[in-house]
Design an enzyme around this catalytic site. Structure first.
Site, PDB file in Angstrom:
ATOM      1  NE  ARG A  15      -4.127  -1.931   2.132  1.00  0.00           N
ATOM      2  CZ  ARG A  15      -5.068  -1.854   2.760  1.00  0.00           C
ATOM      3  NH1 ARG A  15      -5.165  -1.057   3.910  1.00  0.00           N
ATOM      4  NH2 ARG A  15      -6.099  -2.660   2.649  1.00  0.00           N
TER       5      ARG A  15
ATOM      6  CG  ASP B 154     -13.935   6.688   7.799  1.00  0.00           C
ATOM      7  OD1 ASP B 154     -14.506   5.546   7.787  1.00  0.00           O
ATOM      8  OD2 ASP B 154     -12.753   6.631   7.692  1.00  0.00           O
TER       9      ASP B 154
HETATM   10  C1  SAM Z   1     -13.989  -1.594   7.070  1.00  0.00           C
HETATM   11  S1  SAM Z   1     -14.449  -0.269   7.038  1.00  0.00           S
HETATM   12  C2  SAM Z   1     -16.214  -0.277   8.000  1.00  0.00           C
HETATM   13  C3  SAM Z   1     -17.180   0.782   7.280  1.00  0.00           C
HETATM   14  C4  SAM Z   1     -18.831   0.274   7.781  1.00  0.00           C
HETATM   15  N1  SAM Z   1     -18.741   0.659   9.107  1.00  0.00           N
HETATM   16  C5  SAM Z   1     -19.163  -0.975   7.424  1.00  0.00           C
HETATM   17  O1  SAM Z   1     -19.146  -1.655   8.230  1.00  0.00           O
HETATM   18  O2  SAM Z   1     -19.306  -1.471   6.256  1.00  0.00           O
HETATM   19  C6  SAM Z   1     -13.655   0.581   8.700  1.00  0.00           C
HETATM   20  C7  SAM Z   1     -13.471   2.208   8.638  1.00  0.00           C
HETATM   21  O3  SAM Z   1     -13.167   2.628   9.934  1.00  0.00           O
HETATM   22  C8  SAM Z   1     -12.344   3.814   9.763  1.00  0.00           C
HETATM   23  N2  SAM Z   1     -11.562   4.148  10.897  1.00  0.00           N
HETATM   24  C9  SAM Z   1     -10.352   3.377  11.218  1.00  0.00           C
HETATM   25  N3  SAM Z   1      -9.710   3.824  12.265  1.00  0.00           N
HETATM   26  C10 SAM Z   1     -10.337   5.070  12.631  1.00  0.00           C
HETATM   27  C11 SAM Z   1     -10.350   6.190  13.733  1.00  0.00           C
HETATM   28  N4  SAM Z   1      -9.423   6.016  14.488  1.00  0.00           N
HETATM   29  N5  SAM Z   1     -11.372   7.141  13.559  1.00  0.00           N
HETATM   30  C12 SAM Z   1     -12.334   7.090  12.612  1.00  0.00           C
HETATM   31  N6  SAM Z   1     -12.508   6.107  11.657  1.00  0.00           N
HETATM   32  C13 SAM Z   1     -11.654   5.085  11.685  1.00  0.00           C
HETATM   33  C14 SAM Z   1     -11.594   3.381   8.358  1.00  0.00           C
HETATM   34  O4  SAM Z   1     -10.980   4.620   7.776  1.00  0.00           O
HETATM   35  C15 SAM Z   1     -12.706   2.742   7.586  1.00  0.00           C
HETATM   36  O5  SAM Z   1     -13.075   3.660   6.863  1.00  0.00           O
END
Ligand code: SAM
Length: 283
Positions: free
Chosen positions: A42, A153
């Site tokens: 990445r 996010d």
């Molecule tokens: C796998 S996606 C899940 C999306 C959605 N909630 C779903 O279940 O389909 C995880 C998301 O968490 C966000 N994320 C990870 N760490 C984070 C943080 N410290 N604060 C806010 N968002 C975060 C990532 O950027 C990503 O878009």
């Protein structure tokens, strides 16, 4: 490193540990050793864009004067943003039947005030699914409520996509057909994609927010969706976050987590009430 492309940029264990430390400190995301190849692939794109020759140079950039700006790109590259409309469809049935239908009833003649939060909303499929469920119910019942969905996010790139609200036809396959017809417009300039209609977009406020930092809102939520986000965190970060979600929910509020997640270590704070749906205990 196992892959042949790994030789393009030297990547030592010390470089990996520097990146692991910065990512953890800034986002709470834990990069285990088995994520090393993923980290390499990445970030090598980023090294190419920057014209760097090694991960040692990249780590020096991260730790240098311009480091803060670059950390944003680093986190955007590392986050996993997999999502889809109506992922874990049973959650949306629960939302409709157990939360929105009862909440729509007026109490003491007051207009219901409903606040929902998609925390870790990725590219918007989750908050728009929530908004579509609410809008469909509102049409059916003529509910007169003040309902808003907050979508947050950390990742800048996914938030741009969420704000645009444009999705491929293929990604709309998990949207129930009547909602697909009612809440999306085919884009005349690109028939292979559709855009979420304005009335749905207007229900959703999209903001950048790192869950680890201070939250800038005072009001409490009826329900929080934090699905498939805490799986990237360690137990300490997860526990602290669950305590904060508890405080940010109204009395009897709901917390939705992903299919592989559990709050069973937090039974004094949340009670299991459905498949990966928890209800706040106490004040
Ligand atoms: C796998 S996606 C899940 C999306 C959605 N909630 C779903 O279940 O389909 C995880 C998301 O968490 C966000 N994320 C990870 N760490 C984070 C943080 N410290 N604060 C806010 N968002 C975060 C990532 O950027 C990503 O878009």
């Amino acid at each position: 490193m196992s892959s042949s492309s790994a030789t393009e940029f030297p990547f030592t264990s010390a470089d990996f540990q520097t990146i692991v430390g910065i990512v953890y400190e800034r986002s709470g995301i834990v990069l285990n050793t088995h994520k090393r190849d993923m980290t390499y692939s990445r970030l090598s794109r980023r090294l190419r864009v920057l014209g760097l020759r090694s991960f040692r140079d990249y780590c020096a950039l991260l730790k240098g004067r311009e480091g803060d700006r670059e950390v944003g790109f680093l986190i955007d590259a590392i986050t996993t943003n997999l999502t889809k409309f109506f992922r874990e469809a049973h959650h949306f049935d629960f939302l409709r039947e157990q939360i929105l239908t009862p909440a729509a009833q007026r109490r003491n003649g007051e207009r219901p005030h409903i606040r929902l939060w998609s925390a870790g909303c990725s590219s918007g499929e989750e908050p728009y699914s929530i908004a579509m469920v609410a809008a469909a119910l509102q049409r059916e019942t003529m509910a007169d409520w003040d309902l808003r969905v907050l979508a947050t996010d950390l990742d800048t790139n996914v938030l741009k996509r969420a704000r645009a609200g444009i999705y491929s036809r293929a990604s709309l396959e998990s949207v129930p057909p009547t909602m697909r017809e009612t809440f999306f417009d085919r884009r005349p300039e690109d028939r292979s994609s559709s855009q979420v209609r304005r009335n749905i977009q207007d229900l959703v406020s999209i903001r950048q927010l790192n869950l680890l930092t201070t939250w800038p809102f005072h009001g409490k939520f009826d329900a929080i969706f934090c699905r498939n986000v805490m799986i990237y965190f360690d137990a300490e970060t997860k526990t602290a976050l669950i305590e904060r979600f508890h405080a940010q929910l109204k009395e009897g509020g709901w917390l939705f987590v992903g299919h592989s997640e559990s709050l069973l270590d937090h039974q004094t704070r949340f009670k299991l009430c459905g498949r990966t749906v928890y209800r706040k205990i106490g004040q």
